[in-house]
Design an enzyme around this catalytic site. Structure first.
Site, PDB file in Angstrom:
ATOM      1  N   CYS A   1     -11.592   9.694   6.637  1.00 10.38           N
ATOM      2  CA  CYS A   1     -10.224  10.204   6.683  1.00 10.38           C
ATOM      3  C   CYS A   1      -9.734  10.410   5.249  1.00 10.38           C
ATOM      4  O   CYS A   1     -10.390   9.988   4.294  1.00 10.38           O
ATOM      5  CB  CYS A   1      -9.315   9.203   7.399  1.00 10.38           C
ATOM      6  SG  CYS A   1      -9.101   7.664   6.482  1.00 10.38           S
TER       7      CYS A   1
ATOM      8  N   CYS B   1      -6.981 -12.558   4.013  1.00 15.31           N
ATOM      9  CA  CYS B   1      -7.476 -13.548   5.002  1.00 15.31           C
ATOM     10  C   CYS B   1      -8.972 -13.598   5.256  1.00 15.31           C
ATOM     11  O   CYS B   1      -9.468 -14.700   5.351  1.00 15.31           O
ATOM     12  CB  CYS B   1      -6.730 -13.352   6.323  1.00 15.31           C
ATOM     13  SG  CYS B   1      -4.963 -13.638   6.143  1.00 15.31           S
TER      14      CYS B   1
ATOM     15  N   GLN C   1      -6.078  -0.647   6.765  1.00 15.87           N
ATOM     16  CA  GLN C   1      -6.174  -1.610   7.874  1.00 15.87           C
ATOM     17  C   GLN C   1      -7.285  -1.191   8.839  1.00 15.87           C
ATOM     18  O   GLN C   1      -7.039  -0.861  10.003  1.00 15.87           O
ATOM     19  CB  GLN C   1      -4.810  -1.731   8.578  1.00 15.87           C
ATOM     20  CG  GLN C   1      -3.721  -2.352   7.700  1.00 15.87           C
ATOM     21  CD  GLN C   1      -4.036  -3.778   7.272  1.00 15.87           C
ATOM     22  OE1 GLN C   1      -4.691  -4.520   7.993  1.00 15.87           O
ATOM     23  NE2 GLN C   1      -3.584  -4.185   6.075  1.00 15.87           N
TER      24      GLN C   1
ATOM     25  N   ASP D   1      -5.025  -5.145  -6.095  1.00 12.41           N
ATOM     26  CA  ASP D   1      -5.902  -6.199  -6.599  1.00 12.41           C
ATOM     27  C   ASP D   1      -7.308  -5.688  -6.855  1.00 12.41           C
ATOM     28  O   ASP D   1      -8.186  -6.464  -7.204  1.00 12.41           O
ATOM     29  CB  ASP D   1      -5.929  -7.384  -5.620  1.00 12.41           C
ATOM     30  CG  ASP D   1      -6.515  -7.020  -4.274  1.00 12.41           C
ATOM     31  OD1 ASP D   1      -6.212  -5.914  -3.770  1.00 12.41           O
ATOM     32  OD2 ASP D   1      -7.287  -7.813  -3.717  1.00 12.41           O
TER      33      ASP D   1
ATOM     34  N   THR E   1      -1.507   0.473   2.660  1.00 17.00           N
ATOM     35  CA  THR E   1      -2.505  -0.541   3.018  1.00 17.00           C
ATOM     36  C   THR E   1      -3.610   0.005   3.929  1.00 17.00           C
ATOM     37  O   THR E   1      -3.328   0.721   4.893  1.00 17.00           O
ATOM     38  CB  THR E   1      -1.790  -1.767   3.657  1.00 17.00           C
ATOM     39  OG1 THR E   1      -2.744  -2.727   4.062  1.00 17.00           O
ATOM     40  CG2 THR E   1      -0.909  -1.383   4.830  1.00 17.00           C
TER      41      THR E   1
ATOM     42  N   ASP F   1      -2.700  -6.642   1.287  1.00 12.63           N
ATOM     43  CA  ASP F   1      -3.586  -7.816   1.308  1.00 12.63           C
ATOM     44  C   ASP F   1      -4.258  -8.059  -0.050  1.00 12.63           C
ATOM     45  O   ASP F   1      -4.891  -7.163  -0.609  1.00 12.63           O
ATOM     46  CB  ASP F   1      -4.655  -7.636   2.385  1.00 12.63           C
ATOM     47  CG  ASP F   1      -4.039  -7.424   3.763  1.00 12.63           C
ATOM     48  OD1 ASP F   1      -2.932  -7.940   4.007  1.00 12.63           O
ATOM     49  OD2 ASP F   1      -4.668  -6.739   4.596  1.00 12.63           O
TER      50      ASP F   1
ATOM     51  N   ASP G   1      -0.293  -2.216  -2.786  1.00 11.27           N
ATOM     52  CA  ASP G   1      -1.227  -2.706  -1.779  1.00 11.27           C
ATOM     53  C   ASP G   1      -0.590  -3.918  -1.089  1.00 11.27           C
ATOM     54  O   ASP G   1       0.344  -4.529  -1.620  1.00 11.27           O
ATOM     55  CB  ASP G   1      -2.522  -3.108  -2.509  1.00 11.27           C
ATOM     56  CG  ASP G   1      -3.544  -3.735  -1.608  1.00 11.27           C
ATOM     57  OD1 ASP G   1      -3.738  -3.234  -0.488  1.00 11.27           O
ATOM     58  OD2 ASP G   1      -4.170  -4.738  -2.043  1.00 11.27           O
TER      59      ASP G   1
ATOM     60  N   CYS H   1      -6.687   9.286   4.365  1.00  5.32           N
ATOM     61  CA  CYS H   1      -5.654   8.294   4.054  1.00  5.32           C
ATOM     62  C   CYS H   1      -6.217   6.969   3.556  1.00  5.32           C
ATOM     63  O   CYS H   1      -5.510   6.209   2.898  1.00  5.32           O
ATOM     64  CB  CYS H   1      -4.696   8.080   5.233  1.00  5.32           C
ATOM     65  SG  CYS H   1      -5.402   7.822   6.855  1.00  5.32           S
ATOM     66  N   ARG H   2      -7.480   6.684   3.823  1.00  5.98           N
ATOM     67  CA  ARG H   2      -8.025   5.412   3.350  1.00  5.98           C
ATOM     68  C   ARG H   2      -8.089   5.416   1.827  1.00  5.98           C
ATOM     69  O   ARG H   2      -8.691   6.297   1.218  1.00  5.98           O
ATOM     70  CB  ARG H   2      -9.423   5.179   3.943  1.00  5.98           C
ATOM     71  CG  ARG H   2      -9.997   3.818   3.558  1.00  5.98           C
ATOM     72  CD  ARG H   2     -11.328   3.536   4.260  1.00  5.98           C
ATOM     73  NE  ARG H   2     -11.978   2.370   3.692  1.00  5.98           N
ATOM     74  CZ  ARG H   2     -11.704   1.104   4.013  1.00  5.98           C
ATOM     75  NH1 ARG H   2     -10.799   0.847   4.944  1.00  5.98           N
ATOM     76  NH2 ARG H   2     -12.329   0.107   3.429  1.00  5.98           N
ATOM     77  N   LYS H   3      -7.439   4.432   1.204  1.00 10.18           N
ATOM     78  CA  LYS H   3      -7.483   4.327  -0.257  1.00 10.18           C
ATOM     79  C   LYS H   3      -8.929   4.057  -0.706  1.00 10.18           C
ATOM     80  O   LYS H   3      -9.617   3.313  -0.024  1.00 10.18           O
ATOM     81  CB  LYS H   3      -6.586   3.172  -0.749  1.00 10.18           C
ATOM     82  CG  LYS H   3      -5.118   3.344  -0.442  1.00 10.18           C
ATOM     83  CD  LYS H   3      -4.325   2.123  -0.890  1.00 10.18           C
ATOM     84  CE  LYS H   3      -4.740   0.878  -0.140  1.00 10.18           C
ATOM     85  NZ  LYS H   3      -4.086  -0.369  -0.577  1.00 10.18           N
TER      86      LYS H   3
HETATM   87 MG   LIG Z   1      -6.106  -5.518  -1.554  1.00 15.89          MG
HETATM   88 ZN   LIG Z   2      -7.223   6.769   7.237  1.00 17.98          ZN
END
Ligand SMILES: [Mg+2]
Ligand SMILES: [Zn+2]
Length: 147
Positions: free
Chosen positions: A97, A17, A52, A126, A50, A10, A8, A99-101
């Site tokens: 989708c 952030c 996003q 994390d 990641t 972030d 991962d 692809c989103r973890k």
């Molecule tokens: Mg993370």
């Molecule tokens: Zn995706």
């Protein structure tokens, strides 16, 4: 064929952030760097995966994400923790989708580009409900860094 450390971004490599996209906010965690270095020395590919969704939400553009990624990758390289590939999901959670973890779509994409020994690969993150869950789905090891 090589195993991979799928990590991962972030909250794992860099401080969250959240919706990080300004290179000025970049802070890199030493423990993540050490783990990446350790896996590199064992011959693993290092691949960032990641989510996003800030792209779908209009918080930043793909170009801005790439500028942040480039700053991150350069710092990692300087620390001897060079990365082999980076894959991102730009979608909104509601887009459903693949692809989103914790979906495995980003790992599937990476497997088209690299000859990966999935069975011996590791997922690092994390969040147990995201990266831990992804690793469990694939039946592979995970490393969860609680921040
Ligand atoms: Mg993370
Ligand atoms: Zn995706």
């Amino acid at each position: 064929m090589k195993p991979a450390l799928f990590t991962d971004r972030d909250g794992t490599i860099n401080r969250d952030c959240p919706y990080c996209h300004d290179p000025a906010d970049l802070f890199i965690f030493d423990d993540a760097v050490n783990i990446i270095r350790d896996y590199k020395s064992k011959g693993y590919l290092i691949i960032i995966i990641t989510n996003q969704s800030g792209i779908a939400r209009g918080f930043f553009t793909v170009r801005e994400m790439e500028e942040f990624n480039n700053a991150l990758l350069e710092k990692l390289r300087e620390k001897g923790a060079g990365v082999d590939g980076i894959y991102f999901c730009p979608h909104h959670p509601g887009d459903n989708c693949t692809c989103r973890k914790p979906g495995d779509g980003l790992i599937r994409q990476a497997m088209k580009d690299f000859d990966i020994d999935l069975e011996n690969s590791v997922v690092m993150g994390d969040r147990d409900d995201i990266e831990g869950e992804l690793a469990r789905k694939l039946g592979i090891k995970s490393i969860i860094l609680h921040r």
